[in-house]
Design an enzyme around this catalytic site. Structure first.
Site, PDB file in Angstrom:
ATOM      1  N   LYS A  87     -60.717  59.586 -68.852  1.00 43.54           N
ATOM      2  CA  LYS A  87     -61.031  60.636 -67.829  1.00 43.54           C
ATOM      3  C   LYS A  87     -61.459  62.080 -68.366  1.00 43.54           C
ATOM      4  O   LYS A  87     -62.526  62.563 -67.779  1.00 43.54           O
ATOM      5  CB  LYS A  87     -60.076  60.658 -66.543  1.00 43.54           C
ATOM      6  N   GLU A 171     -58.272  75.077 -56.854  1.00 44.75           N
ATOM      7  CA  GLU A 171     -59.455  74.192 -57.271  1.00 44.75           C
ATOM      8  C   GLU A 171     -60.305  73.865 -56.109  1.00 44.75           C
ATOM      9  O   GLU A 171     -59.735  74.049 -54.822  1.00 44.75           O
ATOM     10  CB  GLU A 171     -58.813  72.774 -57.570  1.00 44.75           C
ATOM     11  N   ASN A 206     -58.300  52.912 -52.131  1.00 43.79           N
ATOM     12  CA  ASN A 206     -59.265  53.396 -52.972  1.00 43.79           C
ATOM     13  C   ASN A 206     -60.132  52.237 -53.549  1.00 43.79           C
ATOM     14  O   ASN A 206     -60.915  52.122 -54.736  1.00 43.79           O
ATOM     15  CB  ASN A 206     -58.360  54.102 -54.198  1.00 43.79           C
ATOM     16  N   GLU A 246     -70.503  57.379 -60.286  1.00 43.88           N
ATOM     17  CA  GLU A 246     -69.819  57.512 -59.048  1.00 43.88           C
ATOM     18  C   GLU A 246     -69.735  59.311 -58.876  1.00 43.88           C
ATOM     19  O   GLU A 246     -69.332  59.936 -59.625  1.00 43.88           O
ATOM     20  CB  GLU A 246     -68.491  56.840 -58.973  1.00 43.88           C
ATOM     21  N   GLU A 259     -66.519  59.299 -61.931  1.00 42.53           N
ATOM     22  CA  GLU A 259     -66.517  58.542 -63.215  1.00 42.53           C
ATOM     23  C   GLU A 259     -67.778  57.723 -63.257  1.00 42.53           C
ATOM     24  O   GLU A 259     -68.376  57.678 -62.105  1.00 42.53           O
ATOM     25  CB  GLU A 259     -64.949  57.594 -62.801  1.00 42.53           C
ATOM     26  N   ASN A 261     -68.851  53.908 -64.123  1.00 43.65           N
ATOM     27  CA  ASN A 261     -68.389  52.572 -64.409  1.00 43.65           C
ATOM     28  C   ASN A 261     -69.427  51.812 -65.377  1.00 43.65           C
ATOM     29  O   ASN A 261     -70.560  51.639 -65.145  1.00 43.65           O
ATOM     30  CB  ASN A 261     -68.345  51.534 -63.069  1.00 43.65           C
ATOM     31  N   PHE A 319     -54.158  47.225 -43.684  1.00 42.84           N
ATOM     32  CA  PHE A 319     -55.653  47.011 -44.092  1.00 42.84           C
ATOM     33  C   PHE A 319     -55.988  45.929 -45.011  1.00 42.84           C
ATOM     34  O   PHE A 319     -57.257  45.571 -45.210  1.00 42.84           O
ATOM     35  CB  PHE A 319     -56.473  48.163 -44.594  1.00 42.84           C
TER      36      PHE A 319
END
Length: 591
Positions: A87, A171, A206, A246, A259, A261, A319
């Site tokens: 990251k 931020e 997520n 993304e 990020e 992928n 969910f």
């Protein structure tokens, strides 16, 4: 299914991934035995290869085989995978490639004046939060200078009282964020394309649930800017293959790198639908060393595509908590136009605890979004899945929700729309009458079928068939008296003072029943029934439990003893299937 489709198959080990798909020795042994020219694996495995290749030669005899026999990995090289998997490194690379990243001030803010200066540099809205914070304490969102000064004062006081540390950070606050990603495709010759975007904002934990392409939110200028930045990042890491960059996008269409992928995404079919490209074929061509066949101007947006991830999950629990079991009946809605189903299972397959509980990816395509969503609604109604709990009800509710239809979505969609959790479809008065009429008609059709003796020449002694029935139907909201009369293949049903005409072929052996109720076509599924009149029907995506009795039986049922509810006070039940990895008590302990 993938094994049945293959010309040749080799078992790499038992179900747990650590003993099979993540077992490098087993993978390499299969490559050696089959003399494979190319292999496609998850990127974490590719990184494992990189680590193993760094061992002394005497410790890696099996892996030297890959180099000597020239096996090609279908995907990007290990440098790109490693760089984008970290990251911190990926954000630094993104910044250097002039890709937008979430701006912020990582130092400690001294006073309110400095807070205002920093907030102006970052751009409103900003989030002021405690350096030592957690749990939402010492956190404020500011939309202007005044709120920044006020937020600084309140946050520092709260941080000091909660954590004994009043240091603050600032931020950028991404308000109402959308998760939008760009598909990229690059070759080994320095060429790279962006293949438009995918909207992936409908998520739980997520993890994406519903995706579509294109996005309702992006205009051509924003799309191009996002695409060009995605390509710039791919070129910066010398990326070659299909990949996804993304972004988080705020309500003002500002976008920020999240990020990359380094693989083919689950939701790639929606991109294939609107561009006409076969991404897997392109990946294999790139791995072979061919240059890309297309230029950026060749990439179109034709029509609209929607994908629903069909899971073996209980959507009424957070969910979606995983469900396991055997698919006793499974029928994909491929008889409908413009429907694609990507699945790895079939009737009789086991949904186990070892892998992701995804049953399939259901994709529909249309000339526009309205058409694609309408086809998705039909496809979900016509999808037969028995033996496991599934999330069709949640998927159907999402795609017909007014906010989703209008494109008013964000990553907070599910918790905002269902703050108390998902409860299934809420029937309108008309829909309730339609369900009661369909269920009563099904009951009568079943009774009539059970009276027929096929292939017999006997003259029945019983009187001619009845033409009217008085029933009592118990739905979750109470008991409803229902009167049914038959005229040919049509039932006239009176429920709650309203008459409805119900017509169908009444093929009770079929898992799907197309029923026309006062001119409205509905697809219903009868999931179960028993001799006590209990019936489970899937209607508008949600499963409803009813009890249908004749008027006489309903009057007598009050004399029937009720089954006592199970005493679960001394039972500890797991909310989902899994493996017990630790028991932290022993006999004699005080709990």
């Amino acid at each position: 299914v993938h094994v049945k489709m293959a010309d040749e198959a080799a078992c790499v080990g038992p179900a747990p991934t650590s003993k099979s798909y993540l077992n490098m020795d087993a993978i390499m042994e299969v490559i050696r035995k089959t003399r494979a020219q190319a292999v496609s694996l998850n990127e974490s495995i590719c990184c494992s290869w990189l680590l193993i290749f760094s061992l002394p030669p005497k410790l890696k005899p099996s892996l030297s085989l890959q180099a000597s026999e020239g096996v090609t990995f279908v995907g990007p090289d290990t440098h790109a995978i490693q760089a984008m998997g970290d990251k911190i490194e990926s954000k630094l690379l993104a910044k250097n490639a002039k890709v937008n990243t979430i701006p912020g001030f990582d130092g400690v803010v001294k006073d309110a004046d400095e807070a205002v200066r920093i907030a102006r540099e970052i751009g409103y809205p900003v989030m002021i939060k405690a350096s030592a914070g957690g749990g939402g304490k010492g956190m404020r969102i500011a939309w202007d200078d005044e709120e920044t000064r006020e937020g600084f004062r309140f946050s520092s006081q709260e941080a000091a009282s909660s954590f004994g540390d009043d240091r603050l950070l600032i931020e950028k606050f991404i308000d109402n964020p959308r998760h939008i990603e760009i598909q990229v495709l690059a070759d080994k010759h320095g060429n790279a394309l962006w293949l438009n975007e995918r909207e992936c904002s409908i998520q739980r934990r997520n993890q994406k649930v519903v995706e579509e392409a294109p996005s309702t939110f992006l205009d051509p200028e924003t799309r191009r800017a996002m695409g060009e930045q995605a390509v710039a990042l791919a070129k910066a890491v010398k990326y070659s293959s299909a990949g996804t960059v993304e972004f988080l996008v705020d309500s003002s269409k500002n976008f920020y790198f999240l990020e990359m992928n380094t693989r083919l995404q689950v939701e790639h079919p929606v991109t294939e639908c609107i561009t006409g490209l076969d991404l897997v074929q392109e990946m294999i061509r790139v791995a072979k060393g061919y240059p890309l066949r297309h230029k950026q101007d060749d990439i179109p947006i034709n029509g609209w595509a929607v994908e629903c991830r069909v899971y073996a999950e209980d959507p009424y629990k957070s969910f979606g908590l995983p469900s396991i079991g055997k698919l006793s009946q499974y029928q994909e809605p491929l008889h409908l136009p413009s429907v694609r189903v990507d699945s790895g299972i079939q009737q009789g397959s086991d949904i186990s605890i070892y892998y992701d509980p995804m049953i399939s990816k259901l994709i529909t395509y249309g000339s526009n979004r309205v058409e694609a969503l309408k086809r998705m609604e039909e496809a979900l109604d016509n999808y037969v899945i028995r033996g496991v709990t599934h999330n069709i009800s949640l998927l159907r509710e999402v795609i017909i929700h007014p906010r989703f239809v209008q494109g008013d979505i964000s990553t907070k969609f599910l918790p905002e729309v269902y703050p108390d959790g998902f409860k299934g479809h809420k029937l309108t008065d008309l829909e309730r009458r339609e369900l009661l009429a369909a269920a009563a008609s099904l009951y009568v059709a079943e009774q009539l079928r059970s009276q027929r003796f096929l292939g017999t020449q006997r003259i029945p002694l019983a009187k001619s068939q009845r033409s009217s029935w008085e029933l009592s139907v118990n739905l979750e909201d109470g008991v409803h008296p229902v009167a049914v009369s038959k005229n040919g293949s049509t039932f006239s049903v009176e429920v709650d003072g309203m008459k409805l005409n119900v017509t169908s072929e009444w093929n009770l052996a079929s898992p799907l029943l197309s029923v026309t109720i006062d001119g409205t076509l509905r697809t219903v599924q009868r999931l179960s029934r028993d001799a006590s009149g209990n019936l489970s029907i899937q209607f508008l995506g949600t499963v409803y439990k009813l009890q249908i009795l004749t008027k006489e039986a309903a009057e007598l049922s009050k004399y029937m003893p009720e089954k006592a509810a199970e005493d679960t006070s001394s039972i500890l039940r797991s909310p989902m299937p899994g493996t017990v990895v630790a028991v932290s008590v022993k006999p004699g302990d005080t709990v």
